[in-house]
Design a protein around this motif. Structure first.
Motif, mmCIF file in Angstrom:
data_model
loop_
_atom_site.group_PDB
_atom_site.id
_atom_site.type_symbol
_atom_site.label_atom_id
_atom_site.label_comp_id
_atom_site.label_asym_id
_atom_site.label_seq_id
_atom_site.Cartn_x
_atom_site.Cartn_y
_atom_site.Cartn_z
ATOM 1 N N ARG A 107 0.907 -1.246 -0.089
ATOM 2 C CA ARG A 107 -0.087 -0.150 0.112
ATOM 3 C C ARG A 107 1.023 1.201 0.018
ATOM 4 N N GLN A 145 2.503 1.561 -3.583
ATOM 5 C CA GLN A 145 1.373 2.109 -4.499
ATOM 6 C C GLN A 145 1.483 3.638 -4.384
ATOM 7 N N ARG A 149 2.206 6.672 -6.995
ATOM 8 C CA ARG A 149 1.031 7.431 -7.607
ATOM 9 C C ARG A 149 1.086 8.937 -7.244
ATOM 10 N N GLY A 193 -2.624 5.319 -11.642
ATOM 11 C CA GLY A 193 -2.871 4.040 -12.337
ATOM 12 C C GLY A 193 -1.873 2.895 -11.943
ATOM 13 N N THR A 207 -0.218 -0.110 -9.491
ATOM 14 C CA THR A 207 -0.869 -0.881 -8.647
ATOM 15 C C THR A 207 0.419 -1.676 -7.928
ATOM 16 N N GLU A 246 1.030 -5.007 -5.445
ATOM 17 C CA GLU A 246 0.414 -6.458 -4.740
ATOM 18 C C GLU A 246 1.511 -7.018 -4.080
ATOM 19 N N GLU A 301 2.904 -2.777 -11.127
ATOM 20 C CA GLU A 301 2.363 -2.589 -12.419
ATOM 21 C C GLU A 301 2.519 -1.067 -12.704
#
Length: 213
Positions: free
Chosen positions: A171, A174, A178, A184, A186, A188, A201
């Motif tokens: 988190r 990410q 951004r 956009g 991401t 994981e 990604e």
């Protein structure tokens, strides 16, 4: 569900009327030819239950119930426990009506559900499982309901501390990407050999900008 009763094996006899020690001991003798366990499963379960409960395997010279089953080639311990479970949970007429496979599946279902009920009670009340009566539901469907009941009783799986750290790191990564213009993006957390990895990604243009290209 795979069959719980072998095609060949021991036919346990001598328990229909007498529960004497001699009849129970004789019931463990291995019979030649094809077993009729599918027909005699309830009587076999009762005999095995008595042998286990009264520890009559000691009379036969065995230290444990499982040892007796193996030494005499009667059946596997898990199969014996299934037969015993059916005999303990259902009266003979109801067990024979259901057959060995469904009777055992029904004992598993009542054990998995939180309600205080028994296989016999469900039959007497005409209860339904997944919208079907006990007589109508298939063994496969009943087994699937057992899995659902167990999963519900267990509740949601709690992530381990390592997984929590990995998800938190994903988190944070990410959000950072951004903020730096990689809209956009991401990230994981994925478990792999050796621990957790972060899978990132981002759009091609954003990756070029982040890398200073």
């Amino acid at each position: 569900m795979a069959g719980i009763f072998p095609g060949r094996g021991a036919r346990i006899k001598g328990f229909h009327r007498s529960r004497s020690r001699d009849s129970l001991v004789a019931s463990t003798r291995r019979q030649g030819g094809k077993a009729r366990i599918a027909e005699d499963f309830y009587e076999i379960g009762e005999a095995l239950r008595e042998l286990q409960r009264k520890k009559l395997y000691l009379v036969l010279g065995h230290a444990t119930f499982g040892e007796m089953l193996k030494a005499r080639g009667i059946m596997g311990l898990s199969q014996a426990k299934k037969l015993i479970g059916v005999a303990a949970a259902l009266p003979r007429d109801k067990a024979l009506t259901l057959g060995p496979e469904k009777a055992y599946a029904l004992t598993r279902y009542t054990a998995a559900t939180p309600e205080v009920d028994t296989p016999a009670w469900l039959l007497d009340q005409g209860a339904t499982i997944a919208g079907k009566s006990v007589e109508e539901i298939s063994v496969r469907e009943l087994t699937a309901e057992v899995g659902k009941a167990r999963a519900q009783a267990a509740g949601p799986r709690r992530p381990d501390p390592e997984e929590k750290r990995a998800r938190a790191a994903a988190r944070t990564a990410q959000a950072t990407l951004r903020k730096r213009g990689a809209r956009g993006a991401t990230v994981e957390a994925r478990r792999a050999k050796g621990g957790y990895w972060l899978r990132v990604e981002v759009p091609l243009e954003a990756a070029a900008a982040l890398l200073g290209e």
